[in-house]
Design a protein around this motif. Structure first.
Motif, short mmCIF file in Angstrom:
data_model
loop_
_atom_site.label_atom_id
_atom_site.label_comp_id
_atom_site.label_asym_id
_atom_site.label_seq_id
_atom_site.Cartn_x
_atom_site.Cartn_y
_atom_site.Cartn_z
N HIS A 131 0.84 -1.20 0.00
CA HIS A 131 0.00 0.00 0.00
C HIS A 131 0.88 1.25 0.00
CE1 HIS A 131 0.62 1.61 4.06
NE2 HIS A 131 0.56 0.39 4.54
N PRO A 132 0.35 2.39 -0.45
CA PRO A 132 1.14 3.62 -0.58
C PRO A 132 0.94 4.60 0.56
CG PRO A 132 -0.85 3.87 -1.85
CD PRO A 132 -0.96 2.51 -1.17
N TYR A 133 0.29 4.21 1.66
CA TYR A 133 -0.17 5.20 2.64
C TYR A 133 0.86 5.55 3.70
CZ TYR A 133 -4.80 5.10 0.67
OH TYR A 133 -5.86 5.23 -0.19
N ARG A 134 0.79 6.82 4.11
CA ARG A 134 1.55 7.34 5.24
C ARG A 134 0.58 7.75 6.34
NH1 ARG A 134 6.11 10.85 5.60
NH2 ARG A 134 6.38 9.22 7.18
N PRO A 135 0.90 7.47 7.61
CA PRO A 135 0.05 7.96 8.69
C PRO A 135 0.14 9.48 8.80
CG PRO A 135 2.06 7.01 9.57
CD PRO A 135 2.07 6.73 8.10
N ALA A 136 -0.85 10.10 9.43
CA ALA A 136 -0.89 11.55 9.56
C ALA A 136 0.32 12.06 10.35
CB ALA A 136 -2.18 11.97 10.24
N VAL B 38 17.93 18.73 13.23
CA VAL B 38 17.22 17.45 13.11
C VAL B 38 16.05 17.62 12.15
CG1 VAL B 38 15.66 17.87 15.09
CG2 VAL B 38 16.18 15.52 14.38
N THR B 39 15.86 16.63 11.31
CA THR B 39 14.69 16.52 10.45
C THR B 39 13.82 15.43 11.04
OG1 THR B 39 15.95 17.16 8.48
CG2 THR B 39 13.87 16.01 8.12
N THR B 40 12.58 15.77 11.38
CA THR B 40 11.76 14.81 12.09
C THR B 40 10.29 15.01 11.76
OG1 THR B 40 11.45 13.78 14.28
CG2 THR B 40 11.49 16.20 14.20
N HIS B 41 9.44 14.18 12.35
CA HIS B 41 7.98 14.29 12.24
C HIS B 41 7.39 14.27 13.64
CE1 HIS B 41 8.71 12.94 8.21
NE2 HIS B 41 7.71 12.09 8.04
N VAL B 42 6.17 14.79 13.77
CA VAL B 42 5.31 14.42 14.88
C VAL B 42 4.14 13.66 14.25
CG1 VAL B 42 4.14 16.68 14.84
CG2 VAL B 42 3.92 15.20 16.84
N PHE B 43 3.92 12.42 14.73
CA PHE B 43 2.88 11.57 14.18
C PHE B 43 1.62 11.65 15.04
CE2 PHE B 43 6.71 9.65 12.43
CZ PHE B 43 6.33 9.40 11.12
N VAL B 44 0.47 11.65 14.38
CA VAL B 44 -0.81 11.70 15.08
C VAL B 44 -1.13 10.31 15.63
CG1 VAL B 44 -3.26 12.22 14.88
CG2 VAL B 44 -1.60 13.56 13.56
N ALA B 45 -1.20 10.21 16.95
CA ALA B 45 -1.49 8.92 17.58
C ALA B 45 -2.81 8.36 17.05
CB ALA B 45 -1.55 9.06 19.09
N LYS C 170 8.56 6.28 14.38
CA LYS C 170 9.30 5.86 15.57
C LYS C 170 8.42 6.18 16.77
CE LYS C 170 13.87 6.42 13.52
NZ LYS C 170 15.21 7.06 13.60
N SER C 171 8.38 5.26 17.72
CA SER C 171 7.41 5.36 18.81
C SER C 171 7.54 6.66 19.59
CB SER C 171 7.54 4.17 19.76
OG SER C 171 8.86 4.09 20.29
N GLY C 172 8.77 7.18 19.71
CA GLY C 172 8.97 8.42 20.47
C GLY C 172 8.43 9.65 19.79
N LEU C 173 8.01 9.52 18.54
CA LEU C 173 7.49 10.67 17.79
C LEU C 173 5.97 10.65 17.68
CD1 LEU C 173 10.10 10.71 14.87
CD2 LEU C 173 10.19 11.96 17.06
N ILE C 174 5.34 9.62 18.22
CA ILE C 174 3.87 9.52 18.18
C ILE C 174 3.30 10.35 19.32
CG2 ILE C 174 1.90 7.96 18.31
CD1 ILE C 174 3.74 5.74 17.25
#
Length: 287
Positions: free
Chosen positions: A207-212, A226-233, A247-251
């Motif tokens: 599948h081509p999907y990325r989480p929010a 640093v280049t990073t994301h914050v992911f929507v839990a 990465k779990s620390g970014l959720i």
């Protein structure tokens, strides 16, 4: 010396021995060893090798000012995240991929400004601090942020719908290392599938999907950027990101807030969504 299956690798390695740039010589010789080992392993036909060259040619032809298909290919093969992880600082916020949509400059904005230029969703406040590993605030740190909208599209994907700079902004932390801005909660979305990378995913039943998520590039004097994301839990695909970047620390929880005082401080009305995300920058010399 005849160029044979047995002598091929040594012949090419020898051709690079006079390369003055030591790092370039190392890279080319390592690439030669691994590439030749790969060819020996799969023993491609002439037609298959031609198809491989054609695929890479198509990847390059799909790139333009707002689309980077080679970055996309690196992402879906997990190479981008491997490079990021190898280069990440052990005592700073975890790094993730930049992705293919950081193709236009984010406009400078004041703290508290909204990067949502359409005003179509519930207000969301993202706030936090930029700190050193020992908790010291970093005033004047720069944050470059960008994201898709609540329907899963970046501004460069919808030039007739979204104004340039929608979902983008550059901010500087205050004297206490704090930042905050307004936006909307981004959606999960598919990476572009109308090119050769999309064809690769289809052929391999992926599948081509990325989480929010929201992208960040954060920098400060004397610290490693640093280049990073914050992911929507709880976002769909949080456990199967197409580019392996979670990465779990970014959720982070994007929680509904009815705090009237906080709403007044941030210039929004209740209820609003609030995400808190502190970012730690390691010293420039850290590995």
């Amino acid at each position: 010396m005849d160029y044979t299956v047995e002598t091929a690798t040594e012949a090419v390695l020898a051709s690079f021995r006079d390369t003055k740039d030591e790092r370039l010589r190392q890279v080319l010789q390592s690439l030669t060893r691994h590439l030749h080992a790969f060819v020996r392993d799969i023993e491609p036909t002439i037609e298959e090798w031609g198809a491989a060259i054609g695929f890479l040619t198509a990847v390059g032809q799909k790139c333009d000012d707002t689309r980077q298909e080679f970055v996309l290919l690196s992402d879906v093969l997990g190479a981008s995240m491997l490079v990021e992880t190898l280069n990440g600082a052990k005592d700073g916020t975890e790094s993730t991929v930049r992705g293919p949509f950081h193709m236009t400059a984010s406009p400078r904005r004041d703290l508290g400004d909204s990067i949502d230029l359409l005003g179509t969703g519930r207000p969301c406040v993202v706030s936090g601090r930029v700190l050193t590993p020992d908790g010291t605030p970093l005033p004047g740190a720069e944050l470059d942020v960008w994201q898709c909208n609540e329907k899963g599209f970046y501004d460069v994907q919808q030039p007739d719908v979204q104004p340039p700079g929608n979902g983008r902004g550059r901010f500087r932390t205050d004297d206490e290392g704090r930042y905050w801005f307004c936006t909307v909660v981004p959606s999960h979305y598919p990476i572009p599938t109308d090119g050769p990378v999309g064809a690769l995913l289809k052929a391999t039943v992926r599948h081509p999907y990325r989480p929010a998520h929201i992208h960040f590039i954060v920098s400060a004097e004397g610290q490693r950027p640093v280049t990073t994301h914050v992911f929507v839990a709880d976002s769909p695909y949080i456990g199967s990101d197409a580019v392996f970047a979670v990465k779990s620390g970014l959720i982070t929880d994007f929680a509904e807030s009815h705090d009237e005082q906080a709403a007044q401080r941030f210039g929004v009305t209740v209820p609003f969504t609030h995400a808190k995300f502190d970012i730690v920058l390691a010293p420039e010399t850290a590995r």
